[in-house]
Design a protein around this motif. Structure first.
Motif, PDB file in Angstrom:
ATOM      1  N   LYS A 266       0.770  -1.089   0.235  1.00  0.00           N
ATOM      2  CA  LYS A 266       0.107  -0.062   0.139  1.00  0.00           C
ATOM      3  C   LYS A 266       0.787   1.525  -0.073  1.00  0.00           C
ATOM      4  O   LYS A 266       0.583   2.271  -0.704  1.00  0.00           O
ATOM      5  CB  LYS A 266      -0.856  -0.160   1.256  1.00  0.00           C
ATOM      6  CG  LYS A 266      -2.067  -1.116   1.246  1.00  0.00           C
ATOM      7  CD  LYS A 266      -2.974  -0.963   2.419  1.00  0.00           C
ATOM      8  CE  LYS A 266      -4.059  -2.010   2.262  1.00  0.00           C
ATOM      9  NZ  LYS A 266      -4.746  -1.926   3.569  1.00  0.00           N
ATOM     10  N   SER A 267       2.094   1.283   0.860  1.00  0.00           N
ATOM     11  CA  SER A 267       2.953   2.429   0.755  1.00  0.00           C
ATOM     12  C   SER A 267       3.446   2.692  -0.458  1.00  0.00           C
ATOM     13  O   SER A 267       3.461   3.669  -1.035  1.00  0.00           O
ATOM     14  CB  SER A 267       3.957   2.060   1.972  1.00  0.00           C
ATOM     15  OG  SER A 267       3.210   2.158   3.273  1.00  0.00           O
ATOM     16  N   MET A 268       3.882   1.581  -1.132  1.00  0.00           N
ATOM     17  CA  MET A 268       4.539   1.721  -2.466  1.00  0.00           C
ATOM     18  C   MET A 268       3.558   2.427  -3.638  1.00  0.00           C
ATOM     19  O   MET A 268       3.842   3.100  -4.451  1.00  0.00           O
ATOM     20  CB  MET A 268       5.175   0.324  -2.770  1.00  0.00           C
ATOM     21  CG  MET A 268       5.560   0.411  -4.264  1.00  0.00           C
ATOM     22  SD  MET A 268       6.024  -1.413  -4.871  1.00  0.00           S
ATOM     23  CE  MET A 268       4.216  -1.995  -5.218  1.00  0.00           C
TER      24      MET A 268
ATOM     25  N   GLY B 288       3.033   5.881  -3.259  1.00  0.00           N
ATOM     26  CA  GLY B 288       4.127   6.709  -3.735  1.00  0.00           C
ATOM     27  C   GLY B 288       5.385   6.770  -2.902  1.00  0.00           C
ATOM     28  O   GLY B 288       6.237   7.533  -2.994  1.00  0.00           O
ATOM     29  N   ALA B 289       5.479   6.065  -1.850  1.00  0.00           N
ATOM     30  CA  ALA B 289       6.474   5.741  -1.009  1.00  0.00           C
ATOM     31  C   ALA B 289       7.774   5.287  -1.638  1.00  0.00           C
ATOM     32  O   ALA B 289       7.400   4.302  -2.169  1.00  0.00           O
ATOM     33  CB  ALA B 289       5.900   5.184   0.457  1.00  0.00           C
ATOM     34  N   ASP B 290       8.794   5.807  -1.166  1.00  0.00           N
ATOM     35  CA  ASP B 290      10.268   5.504  -1.894  1.00  0.00           C
ATOM     36  C   ASP B 290      10.638   4.259  -0.781  1.00  0.00           C
ATOM     37  O   ASP B 290      11.293   4.633   0.275  1.00  0.00           O
ATOM     38  CB  ASP B 290      11.126   6.748  -1.710  1.00  0.00           C
ATOM     39  CG  ASP B 290      12.493   6.080  -2.537  1.00  0.00           C
ATOM     40  OD1 ASP B 290      12.217   5.307  -3.217  1.00  0.00           O
ATOM     41  OD2 ASP B 290      13.452   6.838  -2.462  1.00  0.00           O
ATOM     42  N   LEU B 291      10.195   2.979  -0.932  1.00  0.00           N
ATOM     43  CA  LEU B 291      10.638   2.061  -0.410  1.00  0.00           C
ATOM     44  C   LEU B 291      11.976   1.742  -0.393  1.00  0.00           C
ATOM     45  O   LEU B 291      12.867   2.076  -1.359  1.00  0.00           O
ATOM     46  CB  LEU B 291       9.958   0.605  -0.778  1.00  0.00           C
ATOM     47  CG  LEU B 291       8.236   0.629  -0.523  1.00  0.00           C
ATOM     48  CD1 LEU B 291       7.849  -0.655  -0.635  1.00  0.00           C
ATOM     49  CD2 LEU B 291       7.943   1.276   0.849  1.00  0.00           C
ATOM     50  N   SER B 292      12.673   1.027   0.775  1.00  0.00           N
ATOM     51  CA  SER B 292      14.195   0.762   0.597  1.00  0.00           C
ATOM     52  C   SER B 292      14.398  -0.405  -0.361  1.00  0.00           C
ATOM     53  O   SER B 292      13.444  -1.165  -0.657  1.00  0.00           O
ATOM     54  CB  SER B 292      14.535   0.384   2.017  1.00  0.00           C
ATOM     55  OG  SER B 292      13.790  -0.822   2.672  1.00  0.00           O
ATOM     56  N   ASP B 293      15.535  -0.696  -0.582  1.00  0.00           N
ATOM     57  CA  ASP B 293      15.807  -1.741  -1.262  1.00  0.00           C
ATOM     58  C   ASP B 293      15.349  -2.905  -0.656  1.00  0.00           C
ATOM     59  O   ASP B 293      14.853  -3.898  -1.629  1.00  0.00           O
ATOM     60  CB  ASP B 293      17.495  -1.950  -1.689  1.00  0.00           C
ATOM     61  CG  ASP B 293      17.790  -0.699  -2.754  1.00  0.00           C
ATOM     62  OD1 ASP B 293      16.998  -0.012  -3.254  1.00  0.00           O
ATOM     63  OD2 ASP B 293      19.298  -0.761  -2.767  1.00  0.00           O
TER      64      ASP B 293
ATOM     65  N   ASP C 181      10.052 -10.642  -3.770  1.00  0.00           N
ATOM     66  CA  ASP C 181      10.359 -12.279  -3.589  1.00  0.00           C
ATOM     67  C   ASP C 181       8.919 -12.835  -3.356  1.00  0.00           C
ATOM     68  O   ASP C 181       8.611 -14.018  -3.394  1.00  0.00           O
ATOM     69  CB  ASP C 181      11.312 -12.405  -2.367  1.00  0.00           C
ATOM     70  CG  ASP C 181      12.667 -12.390  -2.833  1.00  0.00           C
ATOM     71  OD1 ASP C 181      13.079 -12.260  -4.232  1.00  0.00           O
ATOM     72  OD2 ASP C 181      13.423 -11.921  -2.119  1.00  0.00           O
ATOM     73  N   ALA C 182       8.042 -11.898  -2.821  1.00  0.00           N
ATOM     74  CA  ALA C 182       6.467 -12.486  -2.529  1.00  0.00           C
ATOM     75  C   ALA C 182       5.735 -12.544  -3.738  1.00  0.00           C
ATOM     76  O   ALA C 182       4.581 -12.972  -3.777  1.00  0.00           O
ATOM     77  CB  ALA C 182       6.068 -11.632  -1.451  1.00  0.00           C
ATOM     78  N   GLY C 183       6.126 -12.038  -4.982  1.00  0.00           N
ATOM     79  CA  GLY C 183       5.268 -12.090  -6.233  1.00  0.00           C
ATOM     80  C   GLY C 183       4.717 -10.939  -6.611  1.00  0.00           C
ATOM     81  O   GLY C 183       4.081 -10.485  -7.579  1.00  0.00           O
ATOM     82  N   GLU C 184       5.296  -9.579  -6.054  1.00  0.00           N
ATOM     83  CA  GLU C 184       4.443  -8.452  -6.242  1.00  0.00           C
ATOM     84  C   GLU C 184       5.286  -7.868  -7.743  1.00  0.00           C
ATOM     85  O   GLU C 184       6.432  -7.429  -7.317  1.00  0.00           O
ATOM     86  CB  GLU C 184       4.611  -7.383  -5.208  1.00  0.00           C
ATOM     87  CG  GLU C 184       4.392  -5.891  -5.431  1.00  0.00           C
ATOM     88  CD  GLU C 184       3.304  -5.735  -6.475  1.00  0.00           C
ATOM     89  OE1 GLU C 184       3.585  -5.026  -7.332  1.00  0.00           O
ATOM     90  OE2 GLU C 184       2.018  -6.062  -6.225  1.00  0.00           O
ATOM     91  N   GLY C 185       4.599  -7.762  -8.847  1.00  0.00           N
ATOM     92  CA  GLY C 185       5.122  -7.421  -9.838  1.00  0.00           C
ATOM     93  C   GLY C 185       5.916  -6.161 -10.161  1.00  0.00           C
ATOM     94  O   GLY C 185       6.904  -5.897 -10.570  1.00  0.00           O
ATOM     95  N   LEU C 186       5.139  -5.067  -9.803  1.00  0.00           N
ATOM     96  CA  LEU C 186       5.646  -3.699  -9.658  1.00  0.00           C
ATOM     97  C   LEU C 186       6.980  -3.372  -8.961  1.00  0.00           C
ATOM     98  O   LEU C 186       7.938  -2.630  -9.276  1.00  0.00           O
ATOM     99  CB  LEU C 186       4.649  -2.586  -9.258  1.00  0.00           C
ATOM    100  CG  LEU C 186       4.867  -1.164  -9.299  1.00  0.00           C
ATOM    101  CD1 LEU C 186       5.258  -0.885 -10.992  1.00  0.00           C
ATOM    102  CD2 LEU C 186       3.790  -0.426  -8.948  1.00  0.00           C
ATOM    103  N   ALA C 187       6.769  -4.204  -7.562  1.00  0.00           N
ATOM    104  CA  ALA C 187       8.152  -4.027  -6.853  1.00  0.00           C
ATOM    105  C   ALA C 187       9.283  -4.624  -7.416  1.00  0.00           C
ATOM    106  O   ALA C 187      10.364  -4.066  -7.264  1.00  0.00           O
ATOM    107  CB  ALA C 187       7.785  -4.396  -5.467  1.00  0.00           C
ATOM    108  N   ALA C 188       8.936  -5.844  -8.165  1.00  0.00           N
ATOM    109  CA  ALA C 188      10.193  -6.542  -8.696  1.00  0.00           C
ATOM    110  C   ALA C 188      10.987  -5.722  -9.868  1.00  0.00           C
ATOM    111  O   ALA C 188      11.917  -5.673  -9.938  1.00  0.00           O
ATOM    112  CB  ALA C 188       9.489  -8.061  -9.335  1.00  0.00           C
ATOM    113  N   ALA C 189       9.826  -4.977 -10.618  1.00  0.00           N
ATOM    114  CA  ALA C 189      10.420  -4.099 -11.585  1.00  0.00           C
ATOM    115  C   ALA C 189      11.155  -3.098 -11.248  1.00  0.00           C
ATOM    116  O   ALA C 189      12.253  -2.741 -11.596  1.00  0.00           O
ATOM    117  CB  ALA C 189       9.092  -3.707 -12.492  1.00  0.00           C
TER     118      ALA C 189
END
Length: 251
Positions: free
Chosen positions: A42-44, A47-52, A60-68
């Motif tokens: 939800k934070s991502m 618009g939150a700038d998440l850490s690496d 690793d949990a399968g979230e495609g946008l985070a993976a990209a």
């Protein structure tokens, strides 16, 4: 009063038809089972700038946008040691239907700098094969790699099949590469210029004068030459391929 009620009911019915139902988002099981990962997602999306580390956990949990996004950060380090991981995470994004990651995945594979283990390479090829059945960008990318013979090994018949899929999907440069393969031949496959005609006729549909010129030059080397009327002159237009960047990618 009765007429007024009838008009209100009719209006409600029309709105119900005109307003599409919002599809529920299906979360990957690992995220759906974790309140923490759901909050990170939800934070991502907000618009939150998440850490690496947080992006990697979501990926690793399968979230495609985070993976990209994580793959893009790895690639931005400009260190070949991270390229195999970048390709891996781009492939997760592609598997999760984030098609905008396909060009970057193919670019890393084509670059030849990444050092892949056999299992990871098999997984990446499997993802591209799956996507090639429905996406001309993936079909063209995988076709080129199989024609070249690296990193997956050479498979010219399969490469030609994929390039034809891409050409039929509007990739006119893939049509030229397919035609050139027939002209040149390959180990165990002698040159067969007449087999290039369907690809060259697809290439004539290109809006690019350079592509049209190459297609005409090759067609004129075949029995019967080029057609008198180009398919594009008849009003046939194919969609453009996707851009080769992540810019503009949306959740």
């Amino acid at each position: 009063m009765r007429d007024r009620r009838w008009h209100i009911c009719a209006l409600v019915a029309l709105l119900a038809v005109a307003t599409p139902a919002m599809a529920d988002v299906v979360l990957p099981p690992a995220i759906a089972a974790s309140p923490r990962l759901k909050d990170l997602r939800k934070s991502m999306l907000a618009g939150a700038d998440l850490s690496d580390r947080s992006l990697q956990q979501l990926a690793d949990a399968g979230e495609g946008l985070a993976a990209a996004r994580y793959a893009k950060r790895l690639e931005a380090r400009q260190d070949p040691a991270f390229l195999d991981d970048a390709a891996h995470y781009y492939s997760i994004a592609v598997y999760a239907d984030r098609e905008f990651a396909i060009p970057r995945l193919v670019a890393i594979l084509r670059g030849g700098e990444a050092d892949f283990g056999p299992a990871r390479l098999r997984n990446i090829q499997s993802v591209l094969e799956r996507e090639a059945n429905r996406d001309p960008v993936a079909a063209a990318g995988l076709g080129d790699l199989l024609l070249k013979g690296a990193p997956f090994g050479q498979d010219v018949p399969r490469a030609r099949d994929l390039l034809l899929v891409a050409a039929q999907g509007g990739d006119h440069k893939a049509a030229i590469r397919l035609a050139q393969s027939h002209f040149m031949g390959a180990p165990g496959l002698p040159p067969d210029p007449p087999a290039a005609r369907p690809a060259l006729e697809l290439a004539l549909e290109s809006p690019d004068p350079g592509v049209q010129s190459i297609a005409l030059t090759l067609l004129n080397q075949l029995p019967g030459g080029a057609p008198e009327v180009f398919p594009r002159q008849a009003g046939i237009v194919h969609p453009r391929p996707r851009p080769a960047t992540l810019q503009g990618a949306t959740p």
